[in-house]
Design an enzyme around this catalytic site. Sequence first.
Site, PDB file in Angstrom:
ATOM      1  N   THR A   7      -3.175   1.227   2.995  1.00 37.63           N
ATOM      2  CA  THR A   7      -2.015   0.615   3.645  1.00 37.63           C
ATOM      3  C   THR A   7      -1.431  -0.431   2.701  1.00 37.63           C
ATOM      4  OG1 THR A   7      -2.906   1.005   5.860  1.00 37.63           O
ATOM      5  CG2 THR A   7      -1.248  -0.723   5.653  1.00 37.63           C
TER       6      THR A   7
ATOM      7  N   ILE B 209      -6.324  -1.741   0.606  1.00 35.67           N
ATOM      8  CA  ILE B 209      -5.056  -2.458   0.620  1.00 35.67           C
ATOM      9  C   ILE B 209      -4.307  -2.144  -0.671  1.00 35.67           C
ATOM     10  CG2 ILE B 209      -3.987  -4.749   0.504  1.00 35.67           C
ATOM     11  CD1 ILE B 209      -4.936  -3.987   3.312  1.00 35.67           C
ATOM     12  N   LYS B 210      -3.096  -1.616  -0.514  1.00 34.37           N
ATOM     13  CA  LYS B 210      -2.297  -1.249  -1.687  1.00 34.37           C
ATOM     14  C   LYS B 210      -1.435  -2.424  -2.135  1.00 34.37           C
ATOM     15  CE  LYS B 210      -0.414   2.915  -2.256  1.00 34.37           C
ATOM     16  NZ  LYS B 210       0.390   4.124  -1.944  1.00 34.37           N
ATOM     17  N   LEU B 211      -1.484  -2.670  -3.431  1.00 36.88           N
ATOM     18  CA  LEU B 211      -0.692  -3.730  -4.051  1.00 36.88           C
ATOM     19  C   LEU B 211      -0.039  -3.170  -5.312  1.00 36.88           C
ATOM     20  CD1 LEU B 211      -3.578  -6.303  -3.824  1.00 36.88           C
ATOM     21  CD2 LEU B 211      -1.364  -6.722  -2.750  1.00 36.88           C
TER      22      LEU B 211
END
Length: 316
Positions: free
Chosen positions: A95, A131-133
């Site tokens: 996400t 967690i997508k960054l």
Amino acid sequence: MSNKLEQLRKLTTVVADTGEIDAIKKYQPEDATTNPSLILKAAQIAEYAPLIDASIEYAKTQSDDKAQQIQDTCDMLAVNIGKEILKTIPGRISTEVDARLSYDMEGSVAKARQLVKMYNDAGITNDRILIKLASTWEGIRAAEILEKEGINCNLTLLFSFAQARACAEAGVFLISPFVGRIMDWYKAKEGRDFEAQEDPGVLSVTKIYNYYKEYGYKTVVMGASFRNIGEILELAGCDRLTIAPALLAELEAAEGEVVEKLVDSKGAAERPAAMTHAEFLWEHNQDPMAVEKLAEGIRNFAVDQGKLEAMIAAKL
């Protein structure tokens, strides 16, 4: 002989690059990845309407301020879609943090913690979340902080070797080096098509994979952004590959042998000193393709985030 998708699964962990539940149920990937563009697309599917309604109801309990309600609805919608996807896969959902925070380390950390808390409050443990960054210097530093807190990260919009090196040195869980978007740039620049084995995106991921394995970095390499199955098959053996449903369908329909192209050398060479911020910027900016594509990717995700917010605002 089994089809190419079945053979690929024996060499590489196959991940579905979609927010659409039906596609995930059909192809039964290990993991799934989403991004602001995929969330926007999913939000327009009729079966997701109840998730939008539930997200709006949640946001209204959190704040009376409309701008805050829009933010909270978008965050909860991404989490609600993630929760639905997790019912159909054994592994993890990725996400993404709001792309507008790509140059804000503290803001990215805060947003990531908020998304993880939303998942945790719904009974989803950290070992099922990535967690997508964006792979900016600030995004990589945010991931370094989050990893130490037990929040695993997926560093995306990765186009340069400098980005890949910095991610490994920060100890991030996983990177998503892009293939198709790199090829797009060179195709436009040189005005020609590329065979899979000479595809600049394929060569980029191959170089990163071999470097990580040579120095024993544990960061997972997950090739992303494919334009055709030729690119995918040239990366057979990569740790993971995240593939859109249309290309999963092509692989499933294709017959013929899949050959392992990437092999873990299990190296333990002495690692170079970690890059400084100045070295990172210098190396990254030597690659005009990477500079253009990183900025463009962030802008485009921000545009789709804005479209999602406008859609939500109209429903509040």
